[in-house]
Design a protein around this motif. Structure first.
Motif, PDB file in Angstrom:
ATOM      1  N   ALA A   9      -1.183   8.932  -3.342  1.00  0.00           N
ATOM      2  CA  ALA A   9      -0.533   7.744  -3.889  1.00  0.00           C
ATOM      3  C   ALA A   9      -0.955   7.477  -5.321  1.00  0.00           C
ATOM      4  CB  ALA A   9      -0.844   6.530  -3.010  1.00  0.00           C
ATOM      5  N   SER A  10      -2.241   7.580  -5.617  1.00  0.00           N
ATOM      6  CA  SER A  10      -2.700   7.273  -6.976  1.00  0.00           C
ATOM      7  C   SER A  10      -2.176   8.283  -7.988  1.00  0.00           C
ATOM      8  CB  SER A  10      -4.218   7.196  -7.035  1.00  0.00           C
ATOM      9  OG  SER A  10      -4.798   8.443  -6.750  1.00  0.00           O
ATOM     10  N   ALA A  11      -1.940   9.516  -7.566  1.00  0.00           N
ATOM     11  CA  ALA A  11      -1.377  10.531  -8.465  1.00  0.00           C
ATOM     12  C   ALA A  11       0.149  10.499  -8.472  1.00  0.00           C
ATOM     13  CB  ALA A  11      -1.860  11.913  -8.061  1.00  0.00           C
ATOM     14  N   ASP A  12       0.753   9.703  -7.583  1.00  0.00           N
ATOM     15  CA  ASP A  12       2.209   9.622  -7.459  1.00  0.00           C
ATOM     16  C   ASP A  12       2.807  11.034  -7.414  1.00  0.00           C
ATOM     17  OD1 ASP A  12       4.636   8.321  -7.159  1.00  0.00           O
ATOM     18  OD2 ASP A  12       4.991   8.190  -9.318  1.00  0.00           O
ATOM     19  N   TRP A  44       4.807  10.692   3.499  1.00  0.00           N
ATOM     20  CA  TRP A  44       5.006  10.533   2.061  1.00  0.00           C
ATOM     21  C   TRP A  44       6.498  10.621   1.701  1.00  0.00           C
ATOM     22  CZ3 TRP A  44       2.634   8.225  -1.565  1.00  0.00           C
ATOM     23  CH2 TRP A  44       2.884   8.494  -2.900  1.00  0.00           C
ATOM     24  N   LYS A  45       7.217  11.526   2.321  1.00  0.00           N
ATOM     25  CA  LYS A  45       8.645  11.648   2.055  1.00  0.00           C
ATOM     26  C   LYS A  45       9.390  10.378   2.448  1.00  0.00           C
ATOM     27  CE  LYS A  45       9.171  16.637   2.238  1.00  0.00           C
ATOM     28  NZ  LYS A  45       9.743  17.795   2.912  1.00  0.00           N
ATOM     29  N   ASN A  46       8.993   9.748   3.547  1.00  0.00           N
ATOM     30  CA  ASN A  46       9.679   8.555   4.032  1.00  0.00           C
ATOM     31  C   ASN A  46       9.252   7.266   3.333  1.00  0.00           C
ATOM     32  OD1 ASN A  46      11.220   9.959   5.929  1.00  0.00           O
ATOM     33  ND2 ASN A  46       9.608   9.841   7.456  1.00  0.00           N
ATOM     34  N   HIS A  47       8.042   7.228   2.782  1.00  0.00           N
ATOM     35  CA  HIS A  47       7.512   5.955   2.281  1.00  0.00           C
ATOM     36  C   HIS A  47       7.040   5.990   0.835  1.00  0.00           C
ATOM     37  CE1 HIS A  47       7.761   4.287   6.296  1.00  0.00           C
ATOM     38  NE2 HIS A  47       7.144   5.360   6.755  1.00  0.00           N
ATOM     39  N   LYS A  48       7.307   7.056   0.114  1.00  0.00           N
ATOM     40  CA  LYS A  48       6.807   7.188  -1.263  1.00  0.00           C
ATOM     41  C   LYS A  48       7.237   6.018  -2.135  1.00  0.00           C
ATOM     42  CE  LYS A  48       6.894  10.041  -5.367  1.00  0.00           C
ATOM     43  NZ  LYS A  48       7.284  11.267  -6.020  1.00  0.00           N
ATOM     44  N   LEU A  49       8.504   5.656  -2.112  1.00  0.00           N
ATOM     45  CA  LEU A  49       8.989   4.593  -2.993  1.00  0.00           C
ATOM     46  C   LEU A  49       8.362   3.246  -2.657  1.00  0.00           C
ATOM     47  CD1 LEU A  49      12.754   5.566  -3.312  1.00  0.00           C
ATOM     48  CD2 LEU A  49      10.904   5.966  -4.940  1.00  0.00           C
ATOM     49  N   ILE A  51       5.434   2.724  -1.209  1.00  0.00           N
ATOM     50  CA  ILE A  51       4.017   2.775  -1.575  1.00  0.00           C
ATOM     51  C   ILE A  51       3.861   2.608  -3.077  1.00  0.00           C
ATOM     52  CG2 ILE A  51       1.980   4.271  -1.681  1.00  0.00           C
ATOM     53  CD1 ILE A  51       2.950   5.471   1.014  1.00  0.00           C
ATOM     54  N   ARG A  52       4.685   3.303  -3.845  1.00  0.00           N
ATOM     55  CA  ARG A  52       4.607   3.205  -5.301  1.00  0.00           C
ATOM     56  C   ARG A  52       4.895   1.782  -5.755  1.00  0.00           C
ATOM     57  NH1 ARG A  52       6.981   3.122  -9.995  1.00  0.00           N
ATOM     58  NH2 ARG A  52       6.330   4.486 -11.676  1.00  0.00           N
ATOM     59  N   GLU A  53       5.939   1.175  -5.215  1.00  0.00           N
ATOM     60  CA  GLU A  53       6.298  -0.196  -5.575  1.00  0.00           C
ATOM     61  C   GLU A  53       5.162  -1.166  -5.238  1.00  0.00           C
ATOM     62  OE1 GLU A  53       9.523  -3.463  -4.076  1.00  0.00           O
ATOM     63  OE2 GLU A  53      10.240  -1.411  -4.378  1.00  0.00           O
ATOM     64  N   LEU A  55       1.913  -0.459  -5.027  1.00  0.00           N
ATOM     65  CA  LEU A  55       0.803  -0.227  -5.954  1.00  0.00           C
ATOM     66  C   LEU A  55       1.090  -0.822  -7.326  1.00  0.00           C
ATOM     67  CD1 LEU A  55      -0.192   3.444  -5.036  1.00  0.00           C
ATOM     68  CD2 LEU A  55      -1.484   1.347  -4.569  1.00  0.00           C
ATOM     69  N   VAL A  56       2.322  -0.684  -7.794  1.00  0.00           N
ATOM     70  CA  VAL A  56       2.688  -1.268  -9.092  1.00  0.00           C
ATOM     71  C   VAL A  56       2.575  -2.789  -9.027  1.00  0.00           C
ATOM     72  CG1 VAL A  56       4.622  -1.637 -10.675  1.00  0.00           C
ATOM     73  CG2 VAL A  56       4.118   0.656  -9.855  1.00  0.00           C
ATOM     74  N   ASN A  57       3.074  -3.397  -7.959  1.00  0.00           N
ATOM     75  CA  ASN A  57       2.985  -4.853  -7.816  1.00  0.00           C
ATOM     76  C   ASN A  57       1.539  -5.332  -7.751  1.00  0.00           C
ATOM     77  OD1 ASN A  57       5.733  -5.328  -7.915  1.00  0.00           O
ATOM     78  ND2 ASN A  57       5.999  -5.168  -5.713  1.00  0.00           N
ATOM     79  N   GLN A  58       0.682  -4.587  -7.089  1.00  0.00           N
ATOM     80  CA  GLN A  58      -0.730  -4.962  -6.991  1.00  0.00           C
ATOM     81  C   GLN A  58      -1.446  -4.844  -8.334  1.00  0.00           C
ATOM     82  OE1 GLN A  58      -2.754  -2.824  -3.849  1.00  0.00           O
ATOM     83  NE2 GLN A  58      -1.018  -3.096  -2.483  1.00  0.00           N
ATOM     84  N   SER A  59      -0.975  -3.960  -9.198  1.00  0.00           N
ATOM     85  CA  SER A  59      -1.654  -3.743 -10.479  1.00  0.00           C
ATOM     86  C   SER A  59      -1.176  -4.689 -11.574  1.00  0.00           C
ATOM     87  CB  SER A  59      -1.461  -2.293 -10.934  1.00  0.00           C
ATOM     88  OG  SER A  59      -0.110  -2.064 -11.271  1.00  0.00           O
ATOM     89  N   ARG A  60      -0.142  -5.458 -11.329  1.00  0.00           N
ATOM     90  CA  ARG A  60       0.367  -6.402 -12.335  1.00  0.00           C
ATOM     91  C   ARG A  60      -0.490  -7.650 -12.387  1.00  0.00           C
ATOM     92  NH1 ARG A  60       6.124  -5.785 -10.586  1.00  0.00           N
ATOM     93  NH2 ARG A  60       6.819  -4.109 -11.904  1.00  0.00           N
ATOM     94  N   TRP A  61      -0.902  -8.012 -13.596  1.00  0.00           N
ATOM     95  CA  TRP A  61      -1.661  -9.248 -13.776  1.00  0.00           C
ATOM     96  C   TRP A  61      -0.749 -10.367 -14.221  1.00  0.00           C
ATOM     97  CZ3 TRP A  61      -5.394  -6.033 -17.116  1.00  0.00           C
ATOM     98  CH2 TRP A  61      -6.271  -5.340 -16.294  1.00  0.00           C
ATOM     99  N   GLU A  62       0.246 -10.039 -14.972  1.00  0.00           N
ATOM    100  CA  GLU A  62       1.135 -11.031 -15.563  1.00  0.00           C
ATOM    101  C   GLU A  62       2.489 -11.016 -14.868  1.00  0.00           C
ATOM    102  OE1 GLU A  62       0.258 -13.146 -18.026  1.00  0.00           O
ATOM    103  OE2 GLU A  62      -1.760 -12.284 -18.003  1.00  0.00           O
ATOM    104  N   ASN A  63       3.291 -12.017 -15.194  1.00  0.00           N
ATOM    105  CA  ASN A  63       4.655 -12.062 -14.680  1.00  0.00           C
ATOM    106  C   ASN A  63       5.449 -10.896 -15.238  1.00  0.00           C
ATOM    107  OD1 ASN A  63       4.155 -14.430 -13.319  1.00  0.00           O
ATOM    108  ND2 ASN A  63       4.859 -15.724 -14.970  1.00  0.00           N
TER     109      ASN A  63
END
Length: 135
Positions: A9-12, A44-49, A51-53, A55-63
């Motif tokens: 996941a971290s390497a996408d 990973w094939k079924n849930h990649k998108l 999981i990525r979404e 992780l991106v949401n968790q890494s956002r600090w701002e709006n």
């Protein structure tokens, strides 16, 4: 298995990277079994998108920008007569995090301001292109 999934996941990873990574993991001492590799590949094939979404949401600090709408109106009232019937762009922005209530911002831009915004967007596009070509 949890560590392998975190690495994936971290390497996408795309599917070629995934296959190479899992093959290496099955050959490592205390690695994963071929059956676990098969399950991870399918997962990973079924849930990649998703999981990525996540992780991106968790890494956002701002709006972030959730939506943008715009229209062009003509001014019907103004303190100055020369501004009546002048075109103005109305830009509405919806900002927020996915788990919070949104904030709405409305901007009114005359022709000069629209040109300035377009110039800045072109500069941003050029900077991004330069970064993409240098890497």
């Amino acid at each position: 298995v949890k560590g392998a999934l975190q690495s994936i996941a971290s390497a996408d990873m795309d599917f070629n990277q995934l296959e190479a990574f899992l093959t290496a993991q099955t050959k490592k001492q205390r690695g994963i079994t071929p059956e676990q590799a098969t399950v991870l590949t399918k997962f990973w094939k079924n849930h990649k998108l998703k999981i990525r979404e996540s992780l991106v949401n968790q890494s956002r600090w701002e709006n972030s920008l959730k939506s943008l709408s715009w229209r062009v109106d003509l001014k019907s009232q103004s303190r100055h007569l020369d501004q009546i019937n002048a075109p103005v762009a109305i830009v509405e922005l919806e900002l927020g995090k996915s788990d919070q209530e949104s904030e709405f911002i409305c901007l009114e831009l005359d022709e000069t301001k629209v040109s300035q915004v377009l110039k800045k967007l072109t500069e941003i596009e050029d900077s991004i292109s330069a970064l993409n070509h240098s890497s």
